[in-house]
Design a protein around this motif. Structure first.
Motif, mmCIF file in Angstrom:
data_model
loop_
_atom_site.group_PDB
_atom_site.id
_atom_site.type_symbol
_atom_site.label_atom_id
_atom_site.label_comp_id
_atom_site.label_asym_id
_atom_site.label_seq_id
_atom_site.Cartn_x
_atom_site.Cartn_y
_atom_site.Cartn_z
ATOM 1 N N HIS A 88 0.847 -1.198 0.000
ATOM 2 C CA HIS A 88 0.000 0.000 0.000
ATOM 3 C C HIS A 88 0.878 1.243 0.000
ATOM 4 O O HIS A 88 1.815 1.349 0.797
ATOM 5 C CB HIS A 88 -0.892 0.003 1.238
ATOM 6 C CG HIS A 88 -1.876 1.122 1.236
ATOM 7 N ND1 HIS A 88 -1.557 2.379 1.660
ATOM 8 C CD2 HIS A 88 -3.156 1.178 0.812
ATOM 9 C CE1 HIS A 88 -2.616 3.160 1.521
ATOM 10 N NE2 HIS A 88 -3.601 2.453 1.007
ATOM 11 N N GLU A 89 0.564 2.173 -0.893
ATOM 12 C CA GLU A 89 1.324 3.435 -0.964
ATOM 13 C C GLU A 89 0.354 4.576 -0.659
ATOM 14 O O GLU A 89 -0.587 4.794 -1.412
ATOM 15 C CB GLU A 89 1.923 3.609 -2.371
ATOM 16 C CG GLU A 89 2.625 4.935 -2.580
ATOM 17 C CD GLU A 89 3.711 5.208 -1.544
ATOM 18 O OE1 GLU A 89 4.724 4.518 -1.557
ATOM 19 O OE2 GLU A 89 3.515 6.124 -0.697
ATOM 20 N N SER A 90 0.596 5.288 0.441
ATOM 21 C CA SER A 90 -0.374 6.343 0.761
ATOM 22 C C SER A 90 0.046 7.721 0.270
ATOM 23 O O SER A 90 -0.778 8.632 0.263
ATOM 24 C CB SER A 90 -0.713 6.379 2.244
ATOM 25 O OG SER A 90 0.387 6.121 3.024
ATOM 26 N N ASP A 91 1.291 7.899 -0.138
ATOM 27 C CA ASP A 91 1.696 9.220 -0.625
ATOM 28 C C ASP A 91 1.441 9.374 -2.119
ATOM 29 O O ASP A 91 1.312 8.394 -2.845
ATOM 30 C CB ASP A 91 3.175 9.453 -0.322
ATOM 31 C CG ASP A 91 3.389 9.653 1.157
ATOM 32 O OD1 ASP A 91 2.726 10.529 1.726
ATOM 33 O OD2 ASP A 91 4.184 8.909 1.750
ATOM 34 N N TYR A 92 1.433 10.607 -2.545
ATOM 35 C CA TYR A 92 1.173 10.939 -3.956
ATOM 36 C C TYR A 92 2.235 10.306 -4.857
ATOM 37 O O TYR A 92 1.934 9.761 -5.908
ATOM 38 C CB TYR A 92 1.187 12.463 -4.086
ATOM 39 C CG TYR A 92 0.667 13.019 -5.384
ATOM 40 C CD1 TYR A 92 -0.617 13.564 -5.468
ATOM 41 C CD2 TYR A 92 1.455 13.040 -6.536
ATOM 42 C CE1 TYR A 92 -1.101 14.098 -6.657
ATOM 43 C CE2 TYR A 92 0.981 13.569 -7.727
ATOM 44 C CZ TYR A 92 -0.295 14.102 -7.776
ATOM 45 O OH TYR A 92 -0.762 14.633 -8.950
ATOM 46 N N THR A 93 3.508 10.375 -4.413
ATOM 47 C CA THR A 93 4.576 9.696 -5.171
ATOM 48 C C THR A 93 5.119 8.546 -4.318
ATOM 49 O O THR A 93 5.250 8.685 -3.108
ATOM 50 C CB THR A 93 5.738 10.655 -5.506
ATOM 51 O OG1 THR A 93 6.203 11.225 -4.279
ATOM 52 C CG2 THR A 93 5.301 11.767 -6.437
#
Ligand SMILES: CC(=O)N[C@H]1[C@@H](OP(=O)(O)OP(=O)(O)OC[C@H]2O[C@@H](n3ccc(=O)[nH]c3=O)[C@H](O)[C@@H]2O)O[C@H](CO)[C@@H](O)[C@@H]1O
Length: 356
Positions: free
Chosen positions: A123-128
């Motif tokens: 899971h990636e929660s940041d924009y980049t």
């Protein structure tokens, strides 16, 4: 029938743990067994070890530094050791699936998942995407993103937009309890100051320098970060905490405005709770600039106002907070058009469908 088992990983800062904390109770309700691989001393250990029914395993981790250090030479060996330890844990516990929230501790676990062919979801929660997740993506089956715009940085076949996964309990806060916990009367609007899970010295100093003036307009709850309290500033209407766990939901319910760093989990929580926010993103000198793009995206959608860290002074802060009051109702209208409620369920289904 044998119970299914899920292994979570992620750590370094709370931003790499909180999504796991939202998911763990859902899998427990479904009767799954839960393991967690984290570091020996990270915040994930404090946050996860206290949970009932979760087995915490500590492994050796490297640190993905962006600066030159002798320690960088030792890191590959630490990651190798962590990978061997993770392999042993996975062989013993036999999880059906691994869920990684990123942070450097997740790298050896993700390598081990590939070696032992256990399907893994990131899971990636940041924009980049963060560096740890970038390294781990080739070892994963699926990569889930909080920001829809993140998909353009991720491999098309694996990526899926799911939105923000928010802890259910944050929606059940009570204003009166929040005020009582902070020892505030609620006669003036409550300003919550939160410099990310570790606190921010820059934001802390700006608030404390301008405290007398700010207290004319607001009552202030200040989450300052571990070791960053300053008792000499204690006074009526101003309450400091290092880090808040169970009572955070009540504090959020008591909050009229928030001044915050722009970590993804925190800002999506404010969005879901419709709290007007002034964001001071962590600058490029101390990060890869992920908070700058998170904040920019929120400002463009008119959920937030942004003040650059190098513009932060007591004066600019007071001015921007005035603007926040003025634009608050517009922000709330914009925020009301979003709905984050089904993200948690979406992620749970993806994990279940990916599991062995
Ligand atoms: C310095 C650093 O590396 N920051 C990164 C870190 O931020 P950080 O760890 O601050 O992460 P976030 O702001 O995303 O999340 C913090 C989480 O901790 C919770 N919380 C915070 C304070 C408290 O007292 N109690 C509490 O429960 C918040 O409600 C939120 O859920 O991860 C984020 C998500 O990848 C990144 O965007 C940030 O750039």
């Amino acid at each position: 029938m044998k119970r299914k088992r899920i292994l979570f990983t992620g750590g370094g800062t709370a931003g790499h743990v909180i999504v796991n904390l939202a998911l763990i109770p859902v899998f427990q309700e479904k009767g799954w067994e839960i393991d967690y691989i984290g570091s020996k001393n990270g915040i994930e250990k404090d946050l996860v070890q206290q949970l009932e029914g979760v087995t915490y395993h500590a492994v050796s981790t490297g640190k993905l530094r962006r600066y030159m250090s002798k320690e960088n030479l030792k890191d590959p060996f630490k990651v190798l050791k962590g990978t061997m330890q993770s392999c042993n844990i996975i062989r013993k516990r036999k999880p059906s699936v691994i869920f990684s929230k990123g942070g450097f501790v997740s790298v050896p676990v993700m390598i081990a998942s590939k070696l032992l062919r256990v399907p893994a979801v990131i899971h990636e929660s940041d924009y980049t995407p963060g560096l740890a997740n970038k390294i781990a993506i080739p070892f994963s089956r699926k990569v889930l993103a909080t920001f829809e715009e993140t998909l353009r940085y991720l491999p098309e076949k694996k990526a899926e937009y799911v939105g923000a996964v928010i802890r259910k309990e944050l929606f059940s806060g009570e204003k009166a309890k929040g005020l009582a916990f902070a020892g505030l009367e609620g006669k003036r609007p409550v300003l919550l100051v939160m410099g990310g899970s570790g606190g921010s010295e820059k934001i802390n100093s700006a608030i404390r320098e301008g405290l007398d003036r700010l207290l004319e307009t607001y009552e202030i709850i200040h989450i300052c970060g571990k070791g960053k309290m300053a008792p000499e500033f204690d006074c009526p209407g101003y309450r400091q905490f290092e880090y808040v766990q169970d009572e955070l939901k009540d504090i959020f319910a008591a909050t009229d405005y928030v001044l915050s760093r722009a970590g993804s989990n925190a800002i999506f929580e404010f969005l879901a709770l419709r709290i007007p926010m002034l964001l001071v993103p962590l600058g490029l000198n101390a990060s890869r600039g992920d908070q700058i793009v998170n904040a920019k995206s929120f400002a463009e959608k008119r959920y937030a106002r942004v003040l650059d860290e190098d513009q932060l002074t007591t004066e600019t802060l007071a001015e921007e907070l005035e603007q926040l009051k003025e634009y608050g109702p517009i922000m709330v209208d914009q925020m009301r058009q979003t709905n984050a409620s089904d993200s948690l369920q979406k992620v749970v289904s993806i994990i279940e469908n990916t599991s062995k």
